[in-house]
Design a protein around this motif. Structure first.
Motif, PDB file in Angstrom:
ATOM      1  N   ASP A  85       0.865  -1.176   0.000  1.00 39.24           N
ATOM      2  CA  ASP A  85       0.000   0.000   0.000  1.00 39.24           C
ATOM      3  C   ASP A  85       0.904   1.229   0.000  1.00 39.24           C
ATOM      4  OD1 ASP A  85      -1.769   2.047   0.370  1.00 39.24           O
ATOM      5  OD2 ASP A  85      -2.809   1.123   2.071  1.00 39.24           O
ATOM      6  N   PHE A  86       0.668   2.157  -0.927  1.00 37.63           N
ATOM      7  CA  PHE A  86       1.524   3.338  -1.012  1.00 37.63           C
ATOM      8  C   PHE A  86       1.472   4.184   0.263  1.00 37.63           C
ATOM      9  CE2 PHE A  86       3.009   3.719  -5.490  1.00 37.63           C
ATOM     10  CZ  PHE A  86       4.243   4.293  -5.206  1.00 37.63           C
ATOM     11  N   ASN A  87       0.436   4.010   1.068  1.00 36.22           N
ATOM     12  CA  ASN A  87       0.378   4.729   2.338  1.00 36.22           C
ATOM     13  C   ASN A  87       1.456   4.261   3.309  1.00 36.22           C
ATOM     14  OD1 ASN A  87      -1.841   6.459   1.789  1.00 36.22           O
ATOM     15  ND2 ASN A  87      -3.230   4.707   2.037  1.00 36.22           N
ATOM     16  N   ASP A  88       2.077   3.121   3.019  1.00 31.16           N
ATOM     17  CA  ASP A  88       3.166   2.619   3.849  1.00 31.16           C
ATOM     18  C   ASP A  88       4.528   3.127   3.379  1.00 31.16           C
ATOM     19  OD1 ASP A  88       1.537   1.136   5.556  1.00 31.16           O
ATOM     20  OD2 ASP A  88       1.467  -0.556   4.152  1.00 31.16           O
ATOM     21  N   ILE A  89       4.550   3.961   2.357  1.00 26.56           N
ATOM     22  CA  ILE A  89       5.794   4.561   1.884  1.00 26.56           C
ATOM     23  C   ILE A  89       5.981   5.912   2.576  1.00 26.56           C
ATOM     24  CG2 ILE A  89       7.070   5.429  -0.099  1.00 26.56           C
ATOM     25  CD1 ILE A  89       6.798   2.414  -0.064  1.00 26.56           C
ATOM     26  N   ILE A  90       7.066   6.056   3.282  1.00 27.98           N
ATOM     27  CA  ILE A  90       7.394   7.293   3.991  1.00 27.98           C
ATOM     28  C   ILE A  90       8.576   7.937   3.271  1.00 27.98           C
ATOM     29  CG2 ILE A  90       8.053   8.341   6.185  1.00 27.98           C
ATOM     30  CD1 ILE A  90       5.336   6.969   6.254  1.00 27.98           C
ATOM     31  N   ARG A 185       7.308   1.304   5.478  1.00 33.12           N
ATOM     32  CA  ARG A 185       6.955   1.119   6.883  1.00 33.12           C
ATOM     33  C   ARG A 185       6.420  -0.291   7.102  1.00 33.12           C
ATOM     34  NH1 ARG A 185       3.026   5.497   8.952  1.00 33.12           N
ATOM     35  NH2 ARG A 185       1.747   4.533   7.323  1.00 33.12           N
ATOM     36  N   ILE A 186       7.053  -1.021   8.017  1.00 33.52           N
ATOM     37  CA  ILE A 186       6.656  -2.393   8.351  1.00 33.52           C
ATOM     38  C   ILE A 186       6.546  -2.468   9.861  1.00 33.52           C
ATOM     39  CG2 ILE A 186       7.209  -4.847   8.110  1.00 33.52           C
ATOM     40  CD1 ILE A 186       9.102  -3.998   5.798  1.00 33.52           C
ATOM     41  N   GLY A 187       5.340  -2.345  10.377  1.00 37.49           N
ATOM     42  CA  GLY A 187       5.156  -2.336  11.817  1.00 37.49           C
ATOM     43  C   GLY A 187       5.858  -1.131  12.427  1.00 37.49           C
TER      44      GLY A 187
END
Length: 299
Positions: A85-90, A185-187
């Motif tokens: 999910d692109f929302n997990d890209i910071i 972002r992973i957890g």
């Protein structure tokens, strides 16, 4: 599922900037990377956003190396299990000094980092001196996102471009650049997928920087900077002379004058009393002589 990413900065930067230094320790790079869309501002924030693109690629799962740390193995396995999910890209950025110490951020590709320490260094309201700038998604229509779901554009638009590098008068040739990172972002962890750098530039202090453009002092954008007019040395010296010519009585001189006046008055009073005594003495002598004459005549 595992992913990789290619990060590209789309905004060009100039080769020189000026930086002001506020009393609260904030050091803002002026006109970075370009002046505002409305033109150069002589006061307040003058700058714009940095635009970048992020292209994600899906990777096939790979077996972990036996020599890897157990934590790294677990995190790598977690990337296989996550649905992207692109929302997990910071995406964050920071200014760095070019040269051998440009890797001092200690952020390397495909490495894992705790998310909290990194996110605590992101600039936000009440934390304006933080070194990291957070990017946000650029607006896209659902059709544009569906056309290429693994590509998104980001923009970094802070209220000011603070760079806390400590300079001195001999460091104006030092090169700097802006580095942008893409994390997955992973957890509670962030995996660095990619990073990209702008071209290098130099920085000058706003107090020392001087440039002549068409007879006016200009900013790096070429637009004139409004500065306070300097005092005319001739007028300044003449005003000083006028000030010197005017004598101003100080309180001490007033006190001494009053003492002198009192002493003079006392002297005058003493002289008057002396004269009165002399006159009275003469009158007494005349009266005694008159009495003596009267006694002589009686004989």
């Amino acid at each position: 599922m595992s992913i990789s990413a290619e990060l590209n900065i789309l905004t060009k930067v100039q080769n020189h900037y000026i930086r002001n230094n506020k009393s609260n320790g904030q050091k803002n790079i002026r006109c970075f990377p370009r002046c505002t869309q409305f033109g150069h501002r002589t006061a307040g924030f003058c700058g714009s956003g940095v635009v970048l693109s992020c292209d994600v690629t899906r990777l096939e799962p790979q077996l972990s190396n036996k020599d890897e740390d157990e934590t790294v193995k677990a995190l790598n396995q977690a990337t296989f299990d996550f649905v992207f999910d692109f929302n997990d890209i910071i995406v964050v950025a920071e200014f760095l000094r070019a040269g051998p110490d440009s890797e001092k951020s200690h952020v390397t590709k495909n490495s894992f980092y705790e998310a909290a320490p990194i996110m605590n260094r992101v600039k936000r309201r009440g934390n304006n001196l933080a070194p990291l700038f957070l990017a946000r998604f650029m607006d896209q229509t659902p059709e544009e996102r569906a056309k290429n779901p693994l590509q998104r554009c980001f923009t970094i638009e802070p209220s000011c471009w603070h760079y806390g590098w400590k300079s001195h008068k001999h460091s104006n040739t030092t090169k700097h650049f802006l580095r942008v990172y893409a994390f997955h972002r992973i957890g509670g962890y962030l995996k660095c997928l990619s990073h990209d750098d702008t071209t290098s530039f130099t920085i000058s202090s706003s107090k020392r920087y001087q440039r002549r453009s068409d007879g006016e002092t200009g900013d790096i954008s070429g637009a004139p900077i409004a500065k306070r007019a300097k005092k005319n040395p001739k007028n300044h010296s003449s005003s000083n002379n006028n000030k010197k010519s005017k004598t101003v009585k100080s309180p001490s001189s007033n006190i001494s004058n009053s003492k002198k006046a009192k002493a003079k008055k006392a002297k005058t009073n003493a002289k008057t009393k002396t004269n009165e005594h002399v006159v009275l003495h003469k009158e007494t002598d005349l009266l005694l002589r008159a009495v003596q004459l009267a006694e002589l005549e009686a004989l």
